[in-house]
Scaffold this motif. Structure first.
Motif, PDB file in Angstrom:
ATOM      1  N   UNK A 106       0.493  -1.402   0.103  1.00  0.00           N
ATOM      2  CA  UNK A 106      -0.126   0.022  -0.052  1.00  0.00           C
ATOM      3  C   UNK A 106       0.859   1.446  -0.233  1.00  0.00           C
ATOM      4  N   UNK A 107       0.668   1.882  -1.023  1.00  0.00           N
ATOM      5  CA  UNK A 107       1.536   3.144  -0.866  1.00  0.00           C
ATOM      6  C   UNK A 107       1.073   4.458  -0.962  1.00  0.00           C
ATOM      7  N   UNK A 108       0.761   4.587   0.934  1.00  0.00           N
ATOM      8  CA  UNK A 108      -0.188   5.000   0.952  1.00  0.00           C
ATOM      9  C   UNK A 108       0.655   6.300   2.480  1.00  0.00           C
ATOM     10  N   UNK A 109       0.125   7.416   2.331  1.00  0.00           N
ATOM     11  CA  UNK A 109       0.507   7.971   3.443  1.00  0.00           C
ATOM     12  C   UNK A 109       0.421   7.564   5.121  1.00  0.00           C
ATOM     13  N   UNK A 110       1.949   7.758   5.201  1.00  0.00           N
ATOM     14  CA  UNK A 110       1.837   7.121   6.513  1.00  0.00           C
ATOM     15  C   UNK A 110       2.531   5.490   6.700  1.00  0.00           C
ATOM     16  N   UNK A 111       2.655   5.253   5.488  1.00  0.00           N
ATOM     17  CA  UNK A 111       3.410   3.886   4.885  1.00  0.00           C
ATOM     18  C   UNK A 111       4.383   3.786   4.456  1.00  0.00           C
ATOM     19  N   UNK A 112       4.614   5.164   3.729  1.00  0.00           N
ATOM     20  CA  UNK A 112       5.878   5.106   2.727  1.00  0.00           C
ATOM     21  C   UNK A 112       7.112   6.066   3.017  1.00  0.00           C
ATOM     22  N   UNK A 113       6.839   7.125   4.459  1.00  0.00           N
ATOM     23  CA  UNK A 113       7.864   7.050   4.340  1.00  0.00           C
ATOM     24  C   UNK A 113       9.407   6.858   4.378  1.00  0.00           C
ATOM     25  N   UNK A 114       9.623   6.210   5.101  1.00  0.00           N
ATOM     26  CA  UNK A 114      10.870   5.634   4.851  1.00  0.00           C
ATOM     27  C   UNK A 114      11.107   5.347   3.130  1.00  0.00           C
ATOM     28  N   UNK A 115      10.508   4.419   2.349  1.00  0.00           N
ATOM     29  CA  UNK A 115      10.255   4.330   1.408  1.00  0.00           C
ATOM     30  C   UNK A 115      10.719   5.458   0.542  1.00  0.00           C
ATOM     31  N   UNK A 116      10.452   6.651   0.715  1.00  0.00           N
ATOM     32  CA  UNK A 116      10.947   7.775   0.110  1.00  0.00           C
ATOM     33  C   UNK A 116      12.471   8.437   0.402  1.00  0.00           C
ATOM     34  N   UNK A 117      12.806   8.287   1.832  1.00  0.00           N
ATOM     35  CA  UNK A 117      13.892   8.374   2.297  1.00  0.00           C
ATOM     36  C   UNK A 117      14.643   7.525   1.458  1.00  0.00           C
ATOM     37  N   UNK A 118      14.693   6.122   1.455  1.00  0.00           N
ATOM     38  CA  UNK A 118      15.585   5.062   0.819  1.00  0.00           C
ATOM     39  C   UNK A 118      15.893   5.397  -0.316  1.00  0.00           C
ATOM     40  N   UNK A 119      14.751   6.270  -1.258  1.00  0.00           N
ATOM     41  CA  UNK A 119      14.340   6.882  -3.033  1.00  0.00           C
ATOM     42  C   UNK A 119      15.727   7.725  -2.982  1.00  0.00           C
ATOM     43  N   UNK A 120      15.639   8.886  -2.248  1.00  0.00           N
ATOM     44  CA  UNK A 120      16.200  10.083  -1.954  1.00  0.00           C
ATOM     45  C   UNK A 120      18.153   9.383  -1.783  1.00  0.00           C
ATOM     46  N   UNK A 121      18.077   8.220  -0.827  1.00  0.00           N
ATOM     47  CA  UNK A 121      19.608   8.420  -0.342  1.00  0.00           C
ATOM     48  C   UNK A 121      20.366   7.219  -1.004  1.00  0.00           C
ATOM     49  N   UNK A 122      20.136   6.679  -2.287  1.00  0.00           N
ATOM     50  CA  UNK A 122      19.986   5.139  -2.912  1.00  0.00           C
ATOM     51  C   UNK A 122      20.759   6.273  -4.158  1.00  0.00           C
ATOM     52  N   UNK A 123      22.371   5.375  -3.892  1.00  0.00           N
ATOM     53  CA  UNK A 123      23.294   6.164  -5.090  1.00  0.00           C
ATOM     54  C   UNK A 123      23.116   4.962  -5.820  1.00  0.00           C
ATOM     55  N   UNK A 124      22.450   3.921  -6.372  1.00  0.00           N
ATOM     56  CA  UNK A 124      21.753   2.793  -7.316  1.00  0.00           C
ATOM     57  C   UNK A 124      21.639   3.317  -8.261  1.00  0.00           C
ATOM     58  N   UNK A 125      20.482   4.480  -8.021  1.00  0.00           N
ATOM     59  CA  UNK A 125      19.548   5.039  -8.962  1.00  0.00           C
ATOM     60  C   UNK A 125      19.931   6.441  -9.750  1.00  0.00           C
ATOM     61  N   UNK A 126      21.378   6.675  -9.496  1.00  0.00           N
ATOM     62  CA  UNK A 126      21.831   7.733  -9.633  1.00  0.00           C
ATOM     63  C   UNK A 126      22.645   7.802 -11.555  1.00  0.00           C
ATOM     64  N   UNK A 127      22.162   8.346 -12.116  1.00  0.00           N
ATOM     65  CA  UNK A 127      22.418   7.620 -13.148  1.00  0.00           C
ATOM     66  C   UNK A 127      22.500   6.530 -14.120  1.00  0.00           C
TER      67      UNK A 127
END
Length: 128
Positions: free
Chosen positions: A24-45
């Motif tokens: 469930x990609x819903x408010x209150x459940x995805x905060x850690x996912x958002x942070x992980x996406x922001x910090x993830x170096x695998x997604x760079x370029x």
């Protein structure tokens, strides 16, 4: 009653990353996912495939997270493809006209093919 949760798995390939969202990609459940996406170096370029096959529901927060991820990838001049099999999620992308900016497909094979070819969106990020 089912306990709602959201999870994400990032699979790193040579030329692209696949992000599998589940639950469930819903408010209150995805905060850690958002942070992980922001910090993830695998997604760079890297090109990116966003897989929503195992997503049970999306609210505006989850939708925004996916769209922001797709924009971030596109702004790096990399390609993104979004796998959607759920009618409700498909309607969200259609109503918001995101389907005119990012290619929407129904399988990983189609997504990989999109990454390997030139894709011309109906709308650019600037127009969106």
């Amino acid at each position: 009653m089912e306990q709602k949760s959201a999870s994400m798995q990032i699979i790193d390939q040579t030329q692209y990353a696949i992000i599998h969202f589940t639950g469930y990609l819903e408010y209150g459940l995805i905060e850690s996912l958002k942070k992980e996406l922001q910090d993830n170096v695998l997604l760079a370029n890297k090109h990116c495939i966003i897989n929503t096959t195992h997503v049970k529901n999306v609210d505006s927060t989850g939708f925004g997270m996916m769209v922001n991820l797709a924009k971030k990838v596109a702004l790096q001049q990399k390609k993104v493809a979004i796998i959607i099999v759920d009618d409700f999620i498909q309607k969200l992308f259609t109503i918001s006209q995101c389907d005119k900016v990012f290619p929407i497909v129904t399988s990983e094979e189609e997504a990989i093919a999109i990454l390997q070819q030139t894709y011309q969106a109906e709308l650019s990020l600037d127009e969106y």
